[in-house]
Design a protein around this motif. Structure first.
Motif, PDB file in Angstrom:
ATOM      1  N   ASP A   2      27.086  66.778  67.538  1.00 40.94           N
ATOM      2  CA  ASP A   2      26.586  65.906  69.390  1.00 40.94           C
ATOM      3  C   ASP A   2      25.796  67.707  69.932  1.00 40.94           C
ATOM      4  O   ASP A   2      26.102  68.476  69.947  1.00 40.94           O
ATOM      5  N   ARG A  78      24.079  59.426  76.786  1.00 40.13           N
ATOM      6  CA  ARG A  78      23.454  58.543  75.974  1.00 40.13           C
ATOM      7  C   ARG A  78      23.550  57.232  76.695  1.00 40.13           C
ATOM      8  O   ARG A  78      23.956  56.825  77.120  1.00 40.13           O
ATOM      9  N   LEU A 106      20.329  54.856  70.993  1.00 41.88           N
ATOM     10  CA  LEU A 106      21.585  55.308  70.259  1.00 41.88           C
ATOM     11  C   LEU A 106      21.728  53.853  70.020  1.00 41.88           C
ATOM     12  O   LEU A 106      21.985  52.881  71.230  1.00 41.88           O
ATOM     13  N   THR A 109      27.047  50.786  68.849  1.00 43.62           N
ATOM     14  CA  THR A 109      27.672  51.116  67.781  1.00 43.62           C
ATOM     15  C   THR A 109      29.019  51.750  67.911  1.00 43.62           C
ATOM     16  O   THR A 109      28.464  52.119  69.299  1.00 43.62           O
ATOM     17  N   GLU A 111      29.380  55.301  67.695  1.00 43.63           N
ATOM     18  CA  GLU A 111      28.528  56.255  67.985  1.00 43.63           C
ATOM     19  C   GLU A 111      28.278  56.783  69.725  1.00 43.63           C
ATOM     20  O   GLU A 111      28.886  58.063  70.148  1.00 43.63           O
ATOM     21  N   ASP A 114      31.584  57.040  71.625  1.00 39.32           N
ATOM     22  CA  ASP A 114      32.273  58.186  71.634  1.00 39.32           C
ATOM     23  C   ASP A 114      32.153  59.229  72.280  1.00 39.32           C
ATOM     24  O   ASP A 114      31.581  59.411  72.498  1.00 39.32           O
ATOM     25  N   ALA A 140      36.787  53.002  70.908  1.00 45.70           N
ATOM     26  CA  ALA A 140      35.816  54.140  70.635  1.00 45.70           C
ATOM     27  C   ALA A 140      35.573  54.991  71.970  1.00 45.70           C
ATOM     28  O   ALA A 140      35.475  56.830  71.780  1.00 45.70           O
TER      29      ALA A 140
END
Length: 381
Positions: A2, A78, A106, A109, A111, A114, A140
């Motif tokens: 990141d 994000r 993004l 998912t 990710e 996270d 996550a």
């Protein structure tokens, strides 16, 4: 790895929100770029947005949540937007407000979620879409994450609370304001694991239908798609290239590709969930040769490149019933069809699509119908 958050000078939130537009999304009466739910979510999250933390925004219609969060002081943002047109609207609004490059887009998912400390989401229409987000956030995000899900009161149900409780032990609701409300979820449950895409056998079509949470109809084949699928045997018999326009979970693309091995089939949809679902459905059916793309109204397909287009167009934009979204797809079909090519579409009998099809594509006739739906065939002039 990141990127480290970068500090920026404060921006006036109201000034940012006042400059937002729906462009390039469909315009219609009562459709706006910033609504009361956006404002309630931002106000509810104001304290968390002003401090350090990782902010995730899900299904921001036109950028109000993302850009409002940045204007409120968030530095690590994000974003996941299911609809491509929403991504495009956010990008244009970021440029209008001088906030380009301040967020990352993004896929939906682990990710994306996270380490998230705050999640802002517009309440989805489908409970499975909320369930997929709940599973990912519980699995996550940071242990102290706060998930805020906002929506119009008339569209929110107790089932949404129940879904959030499958991933979080503490679920509550704010007071309503301007007919909107926010659900607040805290304290992720241990051991929650993502379960999407999910697949279910459709015996009538002899097909496993796979779906992510936000895919239209989920693993069920809706009645309009089923009627169109059963009528396609006689569609454009000499066709070499076909397009499933607004492919959803890929059912129509699978029916065409399986029954006509010589046909080059492209499935396209602007929904990220639909594209991922269609890929899963087609791969499970052994039809990986079908090309699946995320695209808005087939913008990436060449003119006059197809002999056959099949389409089950949407008739809702949010809660509004409008024909503009379907008209865009009909115009797109006319563009990608070769002269003499055929558009096979299915639509609710109460909608005035026949006139639009004749105007935008060409001569139109009914190929099948039942109590609720009509399958039409329009021949490209």
């Amino acid at each position: 790895m990141d990127r480290a958050p970068v500090s920026h000078a404060p921006v006036d939130r109201e000034e940012v929100l006042a400059r937002l537009r729906r462009d390039p999304d469909v315009e219609a009466p009562d459709l706006v770029a910033v609504d009361a739910t956006d404002r309630l979510l931002l106000d509810t999250a104001a304290g968390a947005l002003a401090g350090p933390g990782r902010v995730v925004v899900v299904d921001d219609s036109h950028g109000a949540l993302t850009l409002g969060a940045l204007a409120s002081g968030a530095t690590d943002v994000r974003v996941h937007q299911d609809l491509l047109v929403s991504e495009q609207a956010l990008a244009r609004n970021a440029e209008r407000t001088g906030l380009t490059g301040r967020y990352r887009s993004l896929p939906l998912t682990a990710e994306l979620l996270d380490g998230a400390t705050l999640v802002l989401a517009q309440a989805p229409k489908a409970l499975d879409a909320l369930r997929e987000l709940t599973e990912l956030a519980a699995a996550a995000a940071a242990p102290d994450v706060v998930v805020l899900v906002g929506g119009r009161v008339k569209h929110m149900t107790l089932g949404m609370n129940d879904v959030l409780r499958t991933g979080f032990t503490d679920v509550s609701a704010t007071l309503a304001r301007q007919k909107s409300r926010v659900l607040v979820a805290r304290d992720p449950r241990p051991g929650v694991a993502p379960s999407f895409p999910r697949c279910r056998r459709d015996d009538a079509l002899d097909l496993d239908v796979c779906a992510h949470g936000a895919a239209f109809a989920g693993t069920r084949v809706d009645d309009g798609t089923r009627l169109l699928a059963t009528a396609l045997a006689g569609a454009a018999p000499g066709a070499r290239a076909a397009v499933d326009l607004g492919c959803g979970t890929g059912v129509l693309a699978a029916v065409l590709a399986r029954s006509r091995p010589e046909l080059a089939v492209t499935a396209t949809d602007q929904s990220a969930a639909a594209v991922a679902s269609a890929r899963a459905t087609l791969d499970r059916a052994g039809l990986g040769r079908v090309r699946v793309t995320r695209d808005d109204a087939a913008a990436g397909l060449p003119d006059a490149s197809a002999d056959l287009v099949v389409c089950n167009p949407p008739f809702h934009l949010g809660a509004a019933v409008v024909t503009a979204a379907a008209d865009r797809l009909f115009a797109a079909a006319a563009r990608v069809l070769r002269p003499g090519g055929e558009l096979w579409a299915v639509w609710n009998n109460r909608l005035p699509h026949r006139a639009a099809l004749r105007r935008l594509v060409g001569p139109t006739r009914a190929a099948a119908h039942d109590r609720r739906f009509t399958v039409s065939v329009s021949t490209r002039r």
